[in-house]
Design a protein around this motif. Structure first.
Motif, short mmCIF file in Angstrom:
data_model
loop_
_atom_site.label_atom_id
_atom_site.label_comp_id
_atom_site.label_asym_id
_atom_site.label_seq_id
_atom_site.Cartn_x
_atom_site.Cartn_y
_atom_site.Cartn_z
N ARG A 147 3.76 5.16 -19.41
CA ARG A 147 4.69 4.13 -19.83
C ARG A 147 4.52 2.88 -18.97
N ASP A 148 4.49 1.71 -19.57
CA ASP A 148 4.30 0.43 -18.88
C ASP A 148 2.99 0.40 -18.09
N ARG A 149 2.06 1.27 -18.43
CA ARG A 149 0.73 1.29 -17.80
C ARG A 149 0.87 1.38 -16.27
N ARG A 150 1.62 2.38 -15.84
CA ARG A 150 1.85 2.53 -14.40
C ARG A 150 0.57 2.80 -13.62
N TYR A 151 -0.41 3.39 -14.25
CA TYR A 151 -1.68 3.61 -13.56
C TYR A 151 -2.31 2.28 -13.16
N LEU A 152 -2.11 1.23 -14.01
CA LEU A 152 -2.64 -0.08 -13.68
C LEU A 152 -1.83 -0.70 -12.54
N THR A 153 -0.52 -0.49 -12.56
CA THR A 153 0.33 -0.98 -11.47
C THR A 153 -0.06 -0.33 -10.15
N MET A 154 -0.34 0.97 -10.20
CA MET A 154 -0.77 1.68 -8.99
C MET A 154 -2.08 1.10 -8.46
N CYS A 155 -2.99 0.78 -9.33
CA CYS A 155 -4.27 0.19 -8.93
C CYS A 155 -4.05 -1.15 -8.24
N LYS A 156 -3.20 -1.99 -8.85
CA LYS A 156 -2.89 -3.28 -8.25
C LYS A 156 -2.21 -3.12 -6.89
N ALA A 157 -1.28 -2.16 -6.82
CA ALA A 157 -0.52 -1.94 -5.58
C ALA A 157 -1.45 -1.53 -4.44
N VAL A 158 -2.38 -0.63 -4.74
CA VAL A 158 -3.33 -0.18 -3.71
C VAL A 158 -4.22 -1.33 -3.27
N LEU A 159 -4.68 -2.14 -4.22
CA LEU A 159 -5.55 -3.27 -3.88
C LEU A 159 -4.83 -4.27 -2.98
N LEU A 160 -3.59 -4.62 -3.33
CA LEU A 160 -2.86 -5.58 -2.50
C LEU A 160 -2.49 -4.97 -1.15
N ALA A 161 -2.23 -3.66 -1.13
CA ALA A 161 -1.90 -3.00 0.13
C ALA A 161 -3.05 -3.07 1.12
N LEU A 162 -4.28 -3.14 0.62
CA LEU A 162 -5.43 -3.23 1.51
C LEU A 162 -5.60 -4.63 2.10
N LEU A 163 -4.93 -5.62 1.51
CA LEU A 163 -5.14 -7.01 1.92
C LEU A 163 -4.81 -7.25 3.39
N PRO A 164 -3.67 -6.81 3.93
CA PRO A 164 -3.39 -7.06 5.35
C PRO A 164 -4.46 -6.47 6.27
N LEU A 165 -4.90 -5.26 5.97
CA LEU A 165 -5.94 -4.63 6.79
C LEU A 165 -7.24 -5.42 6.71
N VAL A 166 -7.62 -5.84 5.50
CA VAL A 166 -8.86 -6.60 5.33
C VAL A 166 -8.77 -7.93 6.08
N CYS A 167 -7.63 -8.61 6.01
CA CYS A 167 -7.47 -9.89 6.70
C CYS A 167 -7.63 -9.71 8.21
N CYS A 168 -7.03 -8.65 8.75
CA CYS A 168 -7.16 -8.40 10.20
C CYS A 168 -8.60 -8.08 10.57
N MET A 169 -9.28 -7.30 9.75
CA MET A 169 -10.66 -6.94 10.04
C MET A 169 -11.57 -8.16 9.97
N VAL A 170 -11.36 -9.00 8.96
CA VAL A 170 -12.19 -10.20 8.80
C VAL A 170 -11.97 -11.16 9.97
N TYR A 171 -10.70 -11.34 10.36
CA TYR A 171 -10.42 -12.23 11.49
C TYR A 171 -11.11 -11.73 12.76
N CYS A 172 -10.93 -10.44 13.05
CA CYS A 172 -11.55 -9.87 14.26
C CYS A 172 -13.07 -10.00 14.19
N ALA A 173 -13.65 -9.74 13.02
CA ALA A 173 -15.10 -9.85 12.87
C ALA A 173 -15.56 -11.29 13.10
N SER A 174 -14.74 -12.26 12.67
CA SER A 174 -15.10 -13.67 12.88
C SER A 174 -15.14 -14.03 14.35
N GLN A 175 -14.44 -13.25 15.18
CA GLN A 175 -14.45 -13.45 16.63
C GLN A 175 -15.46 -12.54 17.32
N GLY A 176 -16.22 -11.79 16.52
CA GLY A 176 -17.17 -10.85 17.08
C GLY A 176 -16.52 -9.62 17.67
#
Length: 534
Positions: free
Chosen positions: A14-43
């Motif tokens: 109902r309401d394509r919750r599987y798609l909502t779950m996919c979006k939620a997981v993708l956005l949840a990874l964003l803070p971790l990815v931002c921290c990793m990219v920043y740290c990598a930019s500093q070596g």
């Protein structure tokens, strides 16, 4: 059993919750990815973040208090300023409710120098997941949100720290996500959760009382005068709890944390005199606010950069609220009306907080409190209907200019990474103090378990004032309290000091006085020295 399974599958589809779950997981990874990219930019990597390398001294208090709470339930020594202490237990000037997620994290996973960093990242990941699950943004809104999140670099800076801003960010974002979900499908339990979250946020920081007004509005709309009476009771209860926490569990700070002179003016000078004083203060502080903002534009001054971003976000919220209000009057769309409620409330909160900042806070110290409002504003702006992305582009350009291009001051923007010299020095102090300092459980809390941190001292023929290397106090044993003291207080009250230990500048005036007084030297290096006074 089959019926339940089919029921779950129907709910999932109902309401394509599987798609909502996919979006939620993708956005949840964003803070971790931002921290990793920043740290990598500093070596570097996230694991190389090193809190004792930071210049933010509030972090020491937060870290050591949580460490003591996790280990003993509360610090055995007082945390205070110029040897002040709370009436009960041993917390510093800020509400201990402010750090409750760190305490839970420490109880479950243990507490070390990386614990607050991992907890902060987890909290932001969790709030991003919940935002998508509760609000169900479109792919376009997800794209806008991702862009603004990446450009708002305070997210990364505070995730990789032991400052409680991320706790406030994540709670307020989740609060608005729940409010949107409540408007889409009103349920009593959601209203209760909104009151609970807003109440906890108010106990963390008093200006968060603004967000109790939103569930109060929902309750009044739902139940009329009963909702009004109930909301008033909740407000009174939360304010009473905050007053009790502040009175009994808060140590006196060097100076007032916020000012009430404009309120006192109404009692001392009458109604018209009070208005005159308040307007005069607004003018003076507003002029200083504008000066900070201009400096932020020219030089990247952090407080001014925060003010500029705040004003831009406030303008976007106010303009969009007006546009949606006129449109709602024409169309009477429920969906548009729900979005209007969120926009108007956040715009009102921005305006109210701006007045609170001008009337009750020091501008430089108060500027960081605006970051929480900006963080929530990003998630609300991302949900606004847009065709040409004008609002998102305006906010994004503002963030890129102030928080990337002009973010050059290492004190405000540089994440602390491990340096071999500092790490070796802190570990040396930790090893030495582990054997030299012993808690006295019979004094819990008591001054026998307190280390005075002399904030600065004078040294050399020119009597130059030098800040003490307070980062070395991360090496103190668990349970010890820290009293940050100004040199003037220590020099004037040297014979009457109550704390057992004194940490000061090596070779400074206080070092000399301790030596002449016959205090026992426990450890020394070229930067600092620790004495046992009795």
């Amino acid at each position: 059993m089959v019926h339940k399974k089919n029921g779950f599958l129907d709910w999932w589809k109902r309401d394509r919750r599987y798609l909502t779950m996919c979006k939620a997981v993708l956005l949840a990874l964003l803070p971790l990815v931002c921290c990793m990219v920043y740290c990598a930019s500093q070596g570097k990597t996230i694991g190389q973040v090193y809190l004792p390398g930071s210049e933010w001294n509030d972090e020491l208090f937060y870290y050591k208090q949580v460490e003591s709470i996790v280990k003993y339930g509360y610090p055995y020594g007082y945390f205070g300023f110029n040897e002040s202490h709370a009436l009960k237990l041993s917390f510093a000037a800020w509400s201990p409710v402010l750090v409750w997620p760190w305490i839970l994290w420490g109880l479950v996973f243990g507490w070390n120098l990386m614990s607050p960093v991992f907890c902060n990242i987890f909290l932001m990941m969790l709030c991003c997941f919940l935002f998508v699950w509760l609000c169900k943004p479109t792919w376009k809104q997800m794209g806008i949100l991702t862009l603004l999140f990446c450009l708002y670099t305070p997210f990364v800076r505070y995730m990789l720290s032991v400052m409680p801003e991320v706790i406030c960010f994540s709670m307020l974002i989740t609060f608005y996500a729940m409010a949107v979900n409540y408007l889409n499908q009103e349920r009593v339990y959601k209203l209760v959760l909104l009151f609970l979250m807003a109440g906890v946020m108010t106990l963390m920081r008093p200006y968060m009382l603004l967000f109790l007004l939103l569930p109060a509005y929902f309750w009044v709309k739902r139940s009329g005068w009963k909702g009004a009476a109930g909301s008033g009771l909740v407000l009174a209860l939360v304010l009473g709890l905050y007053a009790g926490i502040k009175h009994f569990l808060g140590a006196e700070y060097f100076a007032p944390l916020f000012f009430t002179d404009w309120v006192e003016a109404f009692f001392e000078k009458g109604l018209f005199g009070g208005f005159r004083f308040t307007l005069g203060k607004l003018y003076r502080m507003g002029r200083d606010f504008a000066g900070h903002t201009l400096q932020g534009f020219r030089t990247g001054l952090a407080s001014g950069a925060f003010f500029a971003g705040y004003l831009v976000m406030l303008c976007v919220l106010c303009v969009q609220s007006l546009r949606d209000w006129f449109r709602w009057r024409r169309e009477h769309s429920k969906r548009l009306g729900n979005r209007l409620v969120i926009e108007v409330h956040l715009a009102f909160s921005f305006v109210a907080m701006l007045f609170a900042l001008l009337l009750m806070y020091k501008l430089t110290e108060g500027s960081k409190h605006l970051l929480t409002f900006l963080a929530a504003g990003i998630f609300v702006v991302a949900q606004m209907e847009t065709v040409a992305f004008k609002k998102a582009v305006l906010v994004g350009v503002t963030f890129a200019y102030f928080y990337t291009y002009k973010a050059v001051d290492p004190y405000d923007y540089q994440v602390p990474f491990v340096e071999a010299g500092r790490k070796k020095q802190v570990e040396a102090w930790q090893e030495a103090l582990g054997g030299a300092i012993a808690l006295t459980p019979e004094e819990k809390p008591g001054y026998g378990n307190v280390v005075i941190w002399a904030f600065s001292d004078s040294r050399g023929q020119k009597a130059e004032s030098i800040n003490t290397s307070w980062q070395l106090l991360y090496g103190l044993p668990e349970g010890m309290g820290i009293s940050c003291c100004m040199p003037e207080y220590l020099l004037q009250n040297f014979q009457e000091l109550q704390s057992r230990y004194l940490f000061t500048l090596s070779g400074g005036e206080l070092d000399r006085m301790c030596e002449e007084a016959g205090h026992e030297e426990l450890w020394r290096d070229g930067d600092a020295v620790l004495y046992r006074r009795y």
